[in-house]
Design an enzyme around this catalytic site. Structure first.
Site, PDB file in Angstrom:
ATOM      1  N   LYS A 291      80.868 -61.333  26.682  1.00  0.00           N
ATOM      2  CA  LYS A 291      81.578 -60.762  25.541  1.00  0.00           C
ATOM      3  C   LYS A 291      83.025 -61.250  25.484  1.00  0.00           C
ATOM      4  CE  LYS A 291      78.627 -58.370  23.216  1.00  0.00           C
ATOM      5  NZ  LYS A 291      78.375 -58.710  21.801  1.00  0.00           N
TER       6      LYS A 291
ATOM      7  N   THR B 124      83.381 -48.103  21.893  1.00  0.00           N
ATOM      8  CA  THR B 124      83.113 -47.364  23.118  1.00  0.00           C
ATOM      9  C   THR B 124      81.605 -47.176  23.268  1.00  0.00           C
ATOM     10  OG1 THR B 124      83.787 -45.416  24.387  1.00  0.00           O
ATOM     11  CG2 THR B 124      83.268 -45.069  22.058  1.00  0.00           C
ATOM     12  N   ASN B 125      81.154 -46.332  24.172  1.00  0.00           N
ATOM     13  CA  ASN B 125      79.724 -46.080  24.374  1.00  0.00           C
ATOM     14  C   ASN B 125      79.107 -45.503  23.100  1.00  0.00           C
ATOM     15  OD1 ASN B 125      79.472 -46.556  27.417  1.00  0.00           O
ATOM     16  ND2 ASN B 125      81.166 -45.118  27.288  1.00  0.00           N
ATOM     17  N   LEU B 126      78.007 -46.096  22.670  1.00  0.00           N
ATOM     18  CA  LEU B 126      77.383 -45.722  21.403  1.00  0.00           C
ATOM     19  C   LEU B 126      76.059 -45.001  21.610  1.00  0.00           C
ATOM     20  CD1 LEU B 126      77.941 -49.145  19.603  1.00  0.00           C
ATOM     21  CD2 LEU B 126      79.321 -47.068  19.338  1.00  0.00           C
TER      22      LEU B 126
ATOM     23  N   LEU C 195      70.601 -50.983  17.389  1.00  0.00           N
ATOM     24  CA  LEU C 195      71.334 -49.735  17.192  1.00  0.00           C
ATOM     25  C   LEU C 195      72.486 -49.914  16.216  1.00  0.00           C
ATOM     26  CD1 LEU C 195      72.043 -46.802  18.052  1.00  0.00           C
ATOM     27  CD2 LEU C 195      73.333 -47.785  19.962  1.00  0.00           C
TER      28      LEU C 195
ATOM     29  N   ARG D 212      68.203 -54.998  13.358  1.00  0.00           N
ATOM     30  CA  ARG D 212      67.240 -53.983  13.791  1.00  0.00           C
ATOM     31  C   ARG D 212      67.704 -53.198  15.013  1.00  0.00           C
ATOM     32  NH1 ARG D 212      61.161 -56.654  13.190  1.00  0.00           N
ATOM     33  NH2 ARG D 212      61.064 -56.560  10.898  1.00  0.00           N
TER      34      ARG D 212
ATOM     35  N   TYR E  95      77.529 -59.408  31.577  1.00  0.00           N
ATOM     36  CA  TYR E  95      77.583 -59.044  30.153  1.00  0.00           C
ATOM     37  C   TYR E  95      79.025 -59.043  29.658  1.00  0.00           C
ATOM     38  CZ  TYR E  95      77.157 -56.219  25.906  1.00  0.00           C
ATOM     39  OH  TYR E  95      77.231 -55.757  24.617  1.00  0.00           O
TER      40      TYR E  95
ATOM     41  N   SER F 115      82.645 -54.989  23.402  1.00  0.00           N
ATOM     42  CA  SER F 115      82.221 -53.797  24.126  1.00  0.00           C
ATOM     43  C   SER F 115      83.368 -53.324  25.002  1.00  0.00           C
ATOM     44  CB  SER F 115      81.001 -54.102  24.989  1.00  0.00           C
ATOM     45  OG  SER F 115      80.748 -53.059  25.912  1.00  0.00           O
ATOM     46  N   SER F 116      83.459 -52.028  25.199  1.00  0.00           N
ATOM     47  CA  SER F 116      84.539 -51.507  26.040  1.00  0.00           C
ATOM     48  C   SER F 116      84.386 -51.917  27.497  1.00  0.00           C
ATOM     49  CB  SER F 116      84.590 -49.972  25.938  1.00  0.00           C
ATOM     50  OG  SER F 116      83.355 -49.403  26.332  1.00  0.00           O
ATOM     51  N   CYS F 117      83.201 -52.423  27.893  1.00  0.00           N
ATOM     52  CA  CYS F 117      83.015 -52.849  29.278  1.00  0.00           C
ATOM     53  C   CYS F 117      83.761 -54.145  29.587  1.00  0.00           C
ATOM     54  CB  CYS F 117      81.542 -53.016  29.606  1.00  0.00           C
ATOM     55  SG  CYS F 117      80.788 -54.491  28.903  1.00  0.00           S
TER      56      CYS F 117
ATOM     57  N   ASP G 205      77.895 -44.843  40.212  1.00  0.00           N
ATOM     58  CA  ASP G 205      78.487 -44.136  39.078  1.00  0.00           C
ATOM     59  C   ASP G 205      78.960 -45.101  37.994  1.00  0.00           C
ATOM     60  OD1 ASP G 205      78.340 -41.385  39.690  1.00  0.00           O
ATOM     61  OD2 ASP G 205      79.953 -41.595  41.146  1.00  0.00           O
TER      62      ASP G 205
ATOM     63  N   HIS H 205      70.974 -46.903  27.982  1.00  0.00           N
ATOM     64  CA  HIS H 205      72.261 -46.378  28.416  1.00  0.00           C
ATOM     65  C   HIS H 205      72.111 -44.898  28.768  1.00  0.00           C
ATOM     66  CE1 HIS H 205      73.762 -50.014  26.244  1.00  0.00           C
ATOM     67  NE2 HIS H 205      74.547 -50.039  27.296  1.00  0.00           N
TER      68      HIS H 205
ATOM     69  N   ARG I 181      83.096 -40.587  30.475  1.00  0.00           N
ATOM     70  CA  ARG I 181      82.755 -41.518  29.407  1.00  0.00           C
ATOM     71  C   ARG I 181      83.086 -40.923  28.034  1.00  0.00           C
ATOM     72  NH1 ARG I 181      82.680 -44.214  33.150  1.00  0.00           N
ATOM     73  NH2 ARG I 181      81.075 -45.615  33.966  1.00  0.00           N
TER      74      ARG I 181
END
Length: 322
Positions: free
Chosen positions: A147, A171-173, A21, A19, A143, A114-116, A276, A186, A216
């Site tokens: 991961k 990457t950021n979704l 994203l 359910r 986080y 995750s790219s983070c 930032d 986000h 980003r």
């Protein structure tokens, strides 16, 4: 261990986090490809933080393929406010699903990282080999560590037990079913909602976090789902795979783009006292492009369709409350 190309997935497919994203996009993608044996459980039906519940589900259903997209996620604000929850909940979810899948004979599992996870000052664009080569961004360290632990566990299950686990780093979704809550979302959905509401209320200006100079990369979630299905069908190595567009822009440029698409005419102000985050985060996508995949949805097209989804979803919710 070498594995043959998977090809068409024959058997039950479980989407953990269907359910969310990513999970909802995977549901759409698999349905479009004609897959019918799809298992899905809401968090109310199955709490993946519970070892007992997770193992009971896997022993009963015995999925052949697993997309591990379930996770506790959020932006800078949420990560800063709930660091213990982000670390502990994600460690539980990942460990339970990976170990239960291994025990019950899962043929293949795709782990969504995750790219983070990459170091704050990683080379740009970031290659997969940058993992664990430097300090993480402080604002999302719990986080990211969770991961990273999941990636290492998946790799270790492959090496020790021969389990076919692959790990991808999106990457950021953004896209349909995204989180638009100001406290936990986000940057892209937060900006969309902020400009929509500023336009509707006739606000003369909007104040945004940071300086706007951080850069980003953004990928539409339907593109991510296509990439994950492609890799599940065709990729069987332990090497990480970045998934992105290979293109980035500054947060200031993103804000201007969203303002134009929304049609907000007011002023944008920047609160430099707010963080930032990582200065730049662009993924090296040469590996997945060499495999034969690349994104198809442009950022402007994706923002326009996401805006339309958000407005329709919000209006439907408001109508239901009347």
């Amino acid at each position: 261990m070498p594995y043959p190309r998977s090809g068409r997935l024959e058997g039950k497919i479980y989407i953990a986090g269907h359910r969310g994203l990513v999970g909802s996009a995977l549901m759409r993608c698999l349905a479009a490809k004609g897959y019918e044996k799809i298992l899905a459980r809401s968090s109310r039906e199955l709490d993946l933080r519970s070892e007992e519940a997770t193992f009971r589900f896997f022993r009963r259903e015995r999925p052949d393929y697993v997309f591990l997209a379930a996770a506790k996620v959020g932006g800078i604000g949420a990560n800063s406010a709930f660091p213990a929850d982000f670390l502990a909940d994600n460690l539980r979810i990942q460990t339970n699903v990976l170990l239960a899948a291994r025990e019950t004979g899962c043929r293949k599992l795709l782990f969504l990282g995750s790219s983070c996870i990459y170091p704050r000052m990683a080379p740009q664009p970031i290659p997969e080999e940058a993992l664990l080569t430097g300090p993480l961004e402080e604002t999302n360290e719990p986080y990211a560590i969770a991961k990273i632990a999941g990636i290492v566990l998946a790799r270790s299950l492959r090496r020790q037990y021969g389990m076919n686990c692959i790990a991808v780093m999106p990457t950021n979704l953004y896209g349909p079913e995204d989180n638009f809550d100001f406290e936990t979302s986000h940057v892209l959905p937060a900006l969309l909602r902020r400009f929509v509401e500023a336009k509707e209320r006739g606000m003369p200006s909007v104040t945004l976090w940071g300086t706007g100079t951080a850069r980003r990369e953004f990928l539409h979630v339907d593109d991510l789902a296509e990439a994950c299905c492609f890799l599940m069908e065709n990729y069987n190595r332990e090497d990480l795979v970045n998934i992105g567009t290979g293109e980035d822009l500054s947060i200031r440029e993103l804000a201007e783009l969203i303002r134009r698409i929304v049609g907000y005419a007011g002023e944008i102000r920047w609160d430099a006292s707010r963080p930032d985050g990582t200065p730049r985060k662009l993924l090296d996508v040469s590996r997945i492009r060499a495999l034969g995949w690349r994104h198809r949805i442009s950022l402007e097209e994706g923002i326009r369709t996401t805006l339309a989804w958000y407005l329709a979803s919000r209006n439907s919710a408001q109508a239901g409350e009347r």
